[in-house]
Design a protein around this motif. Structure first.
Motif, PDB file in Angstrom:
ATOM      1  N   VAL A  36      53.621   7.312   1.655  1.00 17.01           N
ATOM      2  CA  VAL A  36      53.400   8.197   2.805  1.00 17.01           C
ATOM      3  C   VAL A  36      53.934   9.593   2.502  1.00 17.01           C
ATOM      4  CG1 VAL A  36      54.122   8.633   5.184  1.00 17.01           C
ATOM      5  CG2 VAL A  36      53.342   6.362   4.532  1.00 17.01           C
ATOM      6  N   PHE A  37      55.112   9.658   1.913  1.00 17.71           N
ATOM      7  CA  PHE A  37      55.725  10.945   1.590  1.00 17.71           C
ATOM      8  C   PHE A  37      54.850  11.752   0.623  1.00 17.71           C
ATOM      9  CE2 PHE A  37      58.564  13.485  -1.145  1.00 17.71           C
ATOM     10  CZ  PHE A  37      59.089  14.333  -0.187  1.00 17.71           C
ATOM     11  N   PHE A  38      54.404  11.114  -0.463  1.00 17.79           N
ATOM     12  CA  PHE A  38      53.602  11.827  -1.462  1.00 17.79           C
ATOM     13  C   PHE A  38      52.189  12.128  -0.980  1.00 17.79           C
ATOM     14  CE2 PHE A  38      56.541   9.992  -4.827  1.00 17.79           C
ATOM     15  CZ  PHE A  38      57.219  11.180  -4.997  1.00 17.79           C
ATOM     16  N   SER A  39      51.614  11.241  -0.177  1.00 20.94           N
ATOM     17  CA  SER A  39      50.242  11.495   0.285  1.00 20.94           C
ATOM     18  C   SER A  39      50.192  12.605   1.338  1.00 20.94           C
ATOM     19  CB  SER A  39      49.602  10.216   0.830  1.00 20.94           C
ATOM     20  OG  SER A  39      50.290   9.760   1.973  1.00 20.94           O
ATOM     21  N   CYS A  40      51.313  12.932   1.952  1.00 22.28           N
ATOM     22  CA  CYS A  40      51.353  14.040   2.907  1.00 22.28           C
ATOM     23  C   CYS A  40      51.334  15.395   2.201  1.00 22.28           C
ATOM     24  CB  CYS A  40      52.597  13.943   3.790  1.00 22.28           C
ATOM     25  SG  CYS A  40      52.495  12.602   4.987  1.00 22.28           S
ATOM     26  N   TYR A  47      49.001  13.838  -4.309  1.00 19.94           N
ATOM     27  CA  TYR A  47      48.292  13.144  -3.224  1.00 19.94           C
ATOM     28  C   TYR A  47      47.761  11.799  -3.713  1.00 19.94           C
ATOM     29  CZ  TYR A  47      44.627  12.076   0.143  1.00 19.94           C
ATOM     30  OH  TYR A  47      43.834  11.445   1.065  1.00 19.94           O
ATOM     31  N   TYR A  48      47.171  11.781  -4.908  1.00 23.48           N
ATOM     32  CA  TYR A  48      46.604  10.537  -5.439  1.00 23.48           C
ATOM     33  C   TYR A  48      47.695   9.550  -5.862  1.00 23.48           C
ATOM     34  CZ  TYR A  48      42.170  12.893  -5.181  1.00 23.48           C
ATOM     35  OH  TYR A  48      41.062  13.541  -4.715  1.00 23.48           O
ATOM     36  N   ILE A  49      48.823  10.063  -6.317  1.00 21.33           N
ATOM     37  CA  ILE A  49      49.964   9.189  -6.595  1.00 21.33           C
ATOM     38  C   ILE A  49      50.438   8.534  -5.298  1.00 21.33           C
ATOM     39  CG2 ILE A  49      52.408   9.166  -7.288  1.00 21.33           C
ATOM     40  CD1 ILE A  49      51.673  11.274  -9.404  1.00 21.33           C
ATOM     41  N   LEU A  54      50.757   3.756  -1.832  1.00 16.47           N
ATOM     42  CA  LEU A  54      50.411   3.063  -0.584  1.00 16.47           C
ATOM     43  C   LEU A  54      49.671   1.762  -0.863  1.00 16.47           C
ATOM     44  CD1 LEU A  54      49.309   5.952   1.807  1.00 16.47           C
ATOM     45  CD2 LEU A  54      51.214   4.371   2.140  1.00 16.47           C
ATOM     46  N   LEU A  55      48.717   1.800  -1.780  1.00 13.45           N
ATOM     47  CA  LEU A  55      47.970   0.583  -2.121  1.00 13.45           C
ATOM     48  C   LEU A  55      48.880  -0.468  -2.754  1.00 13.45           C
ATOM     49  CD1 LEU A  55      44.617   2.038  -3.476  1.00 13.45           C
ATOM     50  CD2 LEU A  55      44.999   0.789  -1.345  1.00 13.45           C
ATOM     51  N   LEU A  56      49.740  -0.038  -3.670  1.00 13.07           N
ATOM     52  CA  LEU A  56      50.683  -0.978  -4.280  1.00 13.07           C
ATOM     53  C   LEU A  56      51.637  -1.561  -3.238  1.00 13.07           C
ATOM     54  CD1 LEU A  56      51.629   0.797  -7.623  1.00 13.07           C
ATOM     55  CD2 LEU A  56      50.447  -1.379  -7.358  1.00 13.07           C
ATOM     56  N   GLY A  57      52.111  -0.715  -2.334  1.00 15.70           N
ATOM     57  CA  GLY A  57      52.997  -1.185  -1.271  1.00 15.70           C
ATOM     58  C   GLY A  57      52.331  -2.205  -0.377  1.00 15.70           C
ATOM     59  N   LEU A  58      51.080  -1.946  -0.005  1.00 15.82           N
ATOM     60  CA  LEU A  58      50.340  -2.912   0.829  1.00 15.82           C
ATOM     61  C   LEU A  58      50.115  -4.228   0.095  1.00 15.82           C
ATOM     62  CD1 LEU A  58      47.722  -0.621   2.603  1.00 15.82           C
ATOM     63  CD2 LEU A  58      49.630  -1.858   3.648  1.00 15.82           C
TER      64      LEU A  58
END
Length: 147
Positions: A36-40, A47-49, A54-58
């Motif tokens: 969330v922090f990096f995608s903001c 942004y892509y990291i 997020l995908l790995l976390g999910l």
């Protein structure tokens, strides 16, 4: 009805049921927060990291939820039952009189927060079950039933 309830023998009763510790959710939550922090940031590669995190976390959160829901670790008056898995199942039913070894591994964080791994040995076969809440109590209950 649970796997344990369906497989109890006549006269067998549950003496202790261990749970999976909440610590299994720390790693996925950290990944989600970083994502969330990096995608903001909304700038280029960061942004892509963030999206990747997020995908790995999910993915890891889903995996850990399935682990928590599918695990049952029980001591009865006749045996130890260690079952994990929802879609596939890994179940170990160890008759108390055949118990050769029970080993507990706890990291520093595990000792502080009260979780560890239980390694059960019988007949040369070793099974490891991770993130057991209060593994010392689990071991003590097994020893109490053996005596």
């Amino acid at each position: 009805m649970s796997y344990i309830q369906n497989n109890l023998q006549a006269g067998e009763e549950i003496k202790y049921k261990a749970n999976i510790h909440w610590y299994i959710f720390v790693y996925p939550i950290i990944l989600l927060l970083l994502g969330v922090f990096f995608s903001c940031a909304q700038t280029g590669i960061i942004y892509y990291i963030g999206l990747l995190l997020l995908l790995l976390g999910l993915f890891h959160l889903t995996k850990r939820i399935l682990l928590k829901v599918g695990a049952e670790y029980v001591v009865t008056n006749k045996k130890v039952i260690l079952k994990s898995g929802i879609l596939s199942r890994d179940a170990l039913e160890l008759i108390l009189s055949k118990c050769e070894g029970l080993r507990i591994n706890q990291s520093i964080m595990g000792r502080i927060l009260g979780f560890g791994s239980i390694i059960v040995t019988t007949g040369g076969v070793t099974n490891k079950f991770n993130f057991i809440a209060n593994p010392i109590k689990f071991r003590n209950e097994i020893n109490a039933q053996i005596q």
